[in-house]
Scaffold this motif. Structure first.
Motif, short mmCIF file in Angstrom:
data_model
loop_
_atom_site.label_atom_id
_atom_site.label_comp_id
_atom_site.label_asym_id
_atom_site.label_seq_id
_atom_site.Cartn_x
_atom_site.Cartn_y
_atom_site.Cartn_z
N GLN A 311 0.84 -1.20 0.00
CA GLN A 311 0.00 0.00 0.00
C GLN A 311 0.87 1.26 0.00
OE1 GLN A 311 -2.69 1.82 3.34
NE2 GLN A 311 -3.96 0.37 2.22
N ASP A 312 1.92 1.27 0.83
CA ASP A 312 2.81 2.44 0.88
C ASP A 312 3.58 2.60 -0.43
OD1 ASP A 312 2.02 3.01 3.43
OD2 ASP A 312 3.77 2.13 4.41
N LEU A 313 4.00 1.47 -1.00
CA LEU A 313 4.75 1.50 -2.27
C LEU A 313 3.90 2.13 -3.37
CD1 LEU A 313 7.49 0.35 -3.44
CD2 LEU A 313 6.16 -1.64 -4.16
N PHE A 314 2.63 1.74 -3.44
CA PHE A 314 1.75 2.23 -4.50
C PHE A 314 1.29 3.66 -4.23
CE2 PHE A 314 0.53 -2.51 -5.06
CZ PHE A 314 1.71 -2.74 -5.74
N THR A 315 1.04 3.99 -2.95
CA THR A 315 0.68 5.38 -2.60
C THR A 315 1.82 6.32 -2.99
OG1 THR A 315 -0.75 4.69 -0.78
CG2 THR A 315 0.12 6.94 -0.68
N ASN A 316 3.05 5.91 -2.67
CA ASN A 316 4.23 6.72 -2.99
C ASN A 316 4.31 6.97 -4.50
OD1 ASN A 316 7.10 7.71 -2.28
ND2 ASN A 316 7.51 6.15 -3.82
N ALA A 317 4.10 5.92 -5.29
CA ALA A 317 4.18 6.05 -6.76
C ALA A 317 3.13 7.04 -7.27
CB ALA A 317 3.99 4.69 -7.42
N ILE A 318 1.93 6.96 -6.73
CA ILE A 318 0.85 7.86 -7.18
C ILE A 318 1.14 9.31 -6.75
CG2 ILE A 318 -1.60 8.44 -6.85
CD1 ILE A 318 -2.05 5.31 -6.60
#
Length: 322
Positions: A311-318
C-alpha cells in the motif's frame, strides 16, 4: 478522493502477468484516498472493467469512460503494463499529450530501457559493464561462425525488446543458433546475442521513495532451470533470496551502479536492474521500468524487506507522479 486508472494487459506475450500485477495494485490501493479503476488495454479494446466484470469502453480522445451516463476522468494512471505499449514509451507519450499524470518514467526513458541494445550502449561510456554482444535485425544474413567467434559458447539469444524471458534461449552449440534465432524473432524483429556470464545473478530495485532515489534490498536469483527463464520467474522454478548472499562491499558496489544508471537516465518511478557478478565485477543485463508487481515479484519482495508495504509503495508512486 482521486480516481486512479490502473492500466493492465498490453499487446505482448506478457499480458497475463500484467493482469495479475494490475489486480494486485487494485487490491492494495489505499481505499481511503483512491478510487481504483481496472482498465484493460488490448489491441482490440480499451475498457474499464468493474467488479462485476462489466466492460465500459474507454474514450481514447481524453482517456475517460462513461458509466450510467456519468463521465469519469482520471487524476492519475498507475501503469502496470509489462511490454508494449506500457513499457516501451507509447502509453507514456499518450498520457503526456493528454497531461494526465502517470506512475512510470517518461516516454524517452521507457523506449530506451525497453531496447536492451540501446540501453547498454548509452550506459557503457559511464563505465557500466555488460556482456560481449552481437546484434541481428530480421532478414539479415546469419553468420553462425561469426557469432560464435565474437560471443563464444554457450551464449544467450534474446529478443531485443521483450520481457519476462519470452523468446530467450541458452545456446550450447553453433548448430542450435538458427533455431534459437527463429524463436527470438517470434517476439521481436531485433535480436541481441550475448556471451554467457558465469556468476551470481542479482536483481536490484531502485525507486524514487518520498522524493529520494532509494536502492531496495538486493535479491539473489538461483534458478533450477538453465537460466532465470519464464518458468523460473513465474512457476516457482527458482530461489529468490533477499537480501542476496553477497558481501556488504559487493552489495554497496552493485547498488551504487544500479542507482547511478537510474540517475544517469533521469529515471522516475520503479526500476529493476539485473546484473551478473563475475570475479567481483557486476555486468548489467537489462533494466525493467514496469517490473512485476505480483505478490511473488521481486520489487514487492524487496520493498517488504525494506519495511515498505505494498500500500505504501503504490501510494508513494501515485503521489510522486502528480
Amino acid at each position: 478522493m482521486k480516481n486512479i486508472a490502473i492500466i493492465m494487459g498490453g499487446y505482448s506475450s506478457e499480458y497475463k502477468i500484467s493482469l495479475i500485477s494490475g489486480n494486485v495494485v487494485y487490491q492494495s490501493l489505499d481505499k481511503t484516498k483512491y478510487n481504483g479503476f481496472r482498465v484493460h488495454i488490448f489491441k482490440e479494446k480499451w475498457v474499464y472493467v468493474d467488479d462485476a466484470e462489466t466492460e465500459f469502453p474507454i474514450d481514447k480522445n481524453d482517456f475517460s469512460t462513461t458509466v450510467d451516463g456519468n463521465k469519469i476522468k482520471f487524476d492519475c494512471v498507475f501503469n502496470a503494463i509489462h511490454g508494449t505499449p506500457g513499457e516501451d514509451g507509447l502509453m507514456q507519450a499518450y498520457f503526456e499529450l493528454l497531461e494526465i499524470p502517470h506512475t512510470s518514467c517518461d516516454y524517452y526513458q521507457a523506449a530506451l530501457t525497453f531496447n536492451k541494445r540501446d540501453l547498454l550502449s548509452v550506459l557503457k561510456p559511464y563505465g557500466i559493464k555488460s556482456a560481449i554482444s552481437y546484434y541481428l535485425n530480421k532478414g539479415e544474413h546469419i553468420d553462425t561462425a561469426g557469432i560464435v567467434s565474437k560471443v563464444g559458447l554457450p551464449c544467450f539469444v534474446k529478443p531485443n525488446k521483450a520481457g519476462s524471458s519470452f523468446g530467450i534461449s541458452k545456446v550450447k552449440t553453433e548448430a542450435e543458433l538458427p533455431i534459437a534465432i527463429e524463436v527470438a524473432y517470434k517476439e521481436d524483429n531485433e535480436i541481441i546475442i550475448e556471451s554467457f556470464l558465469d556468476g551470481t545473478e542479482v536483481s536490484v530495485g531502485v525507486i524514487n521513495y518520498q522524493g529520494k532515489t532509494t536502492v531496495l534490498p538486493i535479491t539473489e536469483i538461483v534458478s533450477e532451470n538453465d537460466f532465470f527463464d519464464y518458468e523460473a520467474k513465474y512457476l516457482g522454478k527458482s530461489q529468490e533470496i533477499t537480501p542476496a548472499r553477497i558481501s556488504d562491499e559487493m552489495t554497496q558496489k552493485v547498488g551504487a551502479i544500479a542507482k547511478r544508471a537510474y540517475e544517469i537516465l533521469q529515471m522516475e518511478g520503479f526500476s529493476r536492474s539485473e546484473f551478473i557478478i563475475v570475479n567481483g565485477e557486476p555486468f548489467m543485463l537489462e533494466m525493467n521500468t514496469i517490473p512485476g508487481l505480483t505478490t511473488e515479484s521481486l520489487i514487492p519482495q524487496q520493498a517488504a524487506a525494506a519495511g515498505i508495504s505494498l500500500q505504501d509503495l503504490f501510494t508513494n508512486a501515485i503521489e510522486l507522479s502528480s
